[in-house]
Design a protein around this motif. Sequence first.
Motif, PDB file in Angstrom:
ATOM      1  N   ASP A 553       0.802  -1.233   0.000  1.00 27.40           N
ATOM      2  CA  ASP A 553       0.000   0.000   0.000  1.00 27.40           C
ATOM      3  C   ASP A 553       0.828   1.273   0.000  1.00 27.40           C
ATOM      4  OD1 ASP A 553      -2.283  -1.346  -0.054  1.00 27.40           O
ATOM      5  OD2 ASP A 553      -2.786  -1.119   2.078  1.00 27.40           O
ATOM      6  N   LEU A 554       1.891   1.303   0.789  1.00 26.03           N
ATOM      7  CA  LEU A 554       2.671   2.528   0.899  1.00 26.03           C
ATOM      8  C   LEU A 554       3.862   2.548  -0.034  1.00 26.03           C
ATOM      9  CD1 LEU A 554       2.764   3.261   4.729  1.00 26.03           C
ATOM     10  CD2 LEU A 554       1.494   4.446   2.954  1.00 26.03           C
ATOM     11  N   LYS A 555       4.575   1.403  -0.090  1.00 26.03           N
ATOM     12  CA  LYS A 555       5.827   1.381  -0.848  1.00 26.03           C
ATOM     13  C   LYS A 555       5.636   1.132  -2.338  1.00 26.03           C
ATOM     14  CE  LYS A 555       8.761  -0.515   2.796  1.00 26.03           C
ATOM     15  NZ  LYS A 555       9.682  -1.640   3.050  1.00 26.03           N
ATOM     16  N   GLY A 556       4.420   0.820  -2.751  1.00 27.20           N
ATOM     17  CA  GLY A 556       4.216   0.435  -4.148  1.00 27.20           C
ATOM     18  C   GLY A 556       4.535  -1.047  -4.301  1.00 27.20           C
ATOM     19  N   THR A 557       5.806  -1.384  -4.088  1.00 25.68           N
ATOM     20  CA  THR A 557       6.225  -2.780  -4.089  1.00 25.68           C
ATOM     21  C   THR A 557       6.928  -3.078  -2.776  1.00 25.68           C
ATOM     22  OG1 THR A 557       6.600  -2.628  -6.464  1.00 25.68           O
ATOM     23  CG2 THR A 557       7.578  -4.517  -5.344  1.00 25.68           C
ATOM     24  N   GLY A 558       6.543  -4.192  -2.142  1.00 29.13           N
ATOM     25  CA  GLY A 558       7.235  -4.640  -0.934  1.00 29.13           C
ATOM     26  C   GLY A 558       8.203  -5.753  -1.295  1.00 29.13           C
ATOM     27  N   VAL A 559       9.139  -6.037  -0.390  1.00 33.65           N
ATOM     28  CA  VAL A 559      10.157  -7.059  -0.649  1.00 33.65           C
ATOM     29  C   VAL A 559       9.834  -8.302   0.177  1.00 33.65           C
ATOM     30  CG1 VAL A 559      12.631  -7.601  -0.497  1.00 33.65           C
ATOM     31  CG2 VAL A 559      11.881  -5.252  -0.978  1.00 33.65           C
ATOM     32  N   CYS A 560       9.708  -9.438  -0.505  1.00 31.15           N
ATOM     33  CA  CYS A 560       9.454 -10.693   0.204  1.00 31.15           C
ATOM     34  C   CYS A 560      10.600 -11.656  -0.114  1.00 31.15           C
ATOM     35  CB  CYS A 560       8.121 -11.277  -0.245  1.00 31.15           C
ATOM     36  SG  CYS A 560       7.742 -12.837   0.561  1.00 31.15           S
TER      37      CYS A 560
END
Length: 651
Positions: A553-560
Amino acid sequence: MAQTQEALIPTKDAFSRKAHVKSLEDYQRLYQRSIQQPEAFWSEMAEQLTWFHKPDAIMDLDAEQVDFSWFGGGKLNAAYNCIDRHATERPGKVAIIWAKNEPGEYESITYRDLQHHVGRVANVLKAHGVRKGDRVCIYLPMVPELAYTMLACARIGAVHSVVFAGFSSEALRERILDSGAKVLITANEGPRGPKFVPTKAIADEAVEGLSLVESILVVRRTGKEVPMLAGRDYWLDAEMAKHRGVCPAEWMDSEDPLFILYTSGSTGKPKGVLHTTGGYLVYAATTFRYVFDIQPEDVYFCAADLGWVTGHSYILYGPLMNGTTTVMFESTPTFPDAGRLWRVVDDLKATILYTAPTALRSLIKEGDAWVKKSSRQSLRLLGSVGEPINPEVWRWYHDVVGEGRCPVVDTWWQTETGGILIAPLPGATPTKPGSATLPFFGVEPVLVDDEGRVIEGNGVSGNLCLARSWPGQARTLYGHHQRFKETYYARFPNLYFTGDGCRRDEDGYYWITGRVDDVLNVSGHRLGTAEVESALVAHEAVAEAAVVGFPHDLKGTGVCAFVTVKPDWQESASEQMVGALKEQVRHVIGPIATPDRVVLVNGLPKTRSGKILRRMLRKIASGEVENLGDASTLADPSVLDELLAKATPPQ
Ligand code: PRX
């Protein structure tokens, strides 16, 4: 068709009347000219710069060798163009307003001041043995000395390599080594929001045991004492006091390097993107003038950091070449509260704001009241950069921040492109929320399918490529020309491949859909999945790691990160280990790369030939588990159950 027409937001008459380009027809006419007669067009644009010797040629392009030359034979100096001509004509005009981390504290630096400071720093660099062509690494927070040192390098023909002050000591060391920098510039520490970044301590760690770095110049940002190594470390203010503020500008060839800027790619090591002098400057100056429709009275506020390309082109070089007043913002949009950007806008009467969707998303979350209690009457234009802007965020920017009065320019470009390639011209181009709209002058976007066939017409999607050279394009990766060719010109011969996917709608408008390679765009910052993976496997407990992005939601893309641990460590594969692995990535790359999720698993999904099925991992991390593809291609189908049980995102 009806739908796209409906979304069209017309240009605003009050804005267009005064704009450099006043209508779509004018844009189209200029665009056609730039494509049909590029030499005439760019030769005219080059006239806005001061040349010590005018170019003999406009362009010389060798597609075979991927060797591009613009404004060949021309001699000029970037610092001279940014400072001297304005310091002579309007010495008292403010060049830089430094908005300090502490709310309400500002410092104004006129073009005359800037000339003296930069001259002094240039003389300091010379005294420390820096010569034309030498590389200088700059690891500074957003202090005016960051601008002075970049311009001082340019003045004497040294090549600056700015490393964002959020990177770790290991990341800094790697960049110092790759560029072969002999001088490093840092600060005792850097305040940022409620924290202090210990830049000098990080710099010390980065150069430990390196004989390459002969001097470290230290900016005194706060009163903090830091260890100074005699014969290597020098306070910059004390050094500046020893020198005069006058330093002649070196005559640089158009194709002499101006700077190196590291960015992430789809393979492990960061790439040292190299920009040269003439073409880069002409392109940055031209795009800045037209995309932001710059007028002499503008106070231009780009909230980015000089450590990224946005800062290089559109806080420093573009604005200063145009004689504009540019703001350097040391803090963050949410310090001390979510009203900070609007306070800076009101305090400085900023006319233009340029920021990233990730910042806007974090402000939307805090509610409209923060915006509404500010005036913002000075604003006339809003810009977005760094990642796709969701249509809802675009509308909030336009309706709430700009009160429907200010055009929004969504600008698509990259570190490698040097300047903006696709964006509206605010007085001319009707906009659509979420679309970067139409190409800039001289830019020819091409969509290509995975087999390399060019996709003609409108209402189509494909890999975004560029069909011709433009003056601001990077010339090479520092010291690695072969990698440059392979990265950008091998996938689709004779076309520059951007790594982005894109749709061209029925009206010919471009919509960037995001990266199609193994690069993630996290809060507008580029991150290679391979970089994060190699940081993880450097931890003694890790056997294998696969990193993918997921919508955030905030970062656009999260890192998994999916991680398997070595047999000896399986007992301790716990929450604590998850924390340790996140810390590992912070330590190796920097806080921006910290994974949002680390999932410890017994096995990764692989084909029988051992290839990790990333597409499957991406879907699992994103919670799209209905259509995972053919599990029978898995060497060990049982890994899937564990992955699904552990990795489906929390609802
Ligand atoms: O994916 C695109 C995205 O950011 C990438 C370039 O990142 P970097 O080199 O760090 O430069 C960022 C600042 C120019 C692109 O490949 N990107 C950048 N601007 C936009 C964007 N994606 C969509 N819309 C944009 N306006």
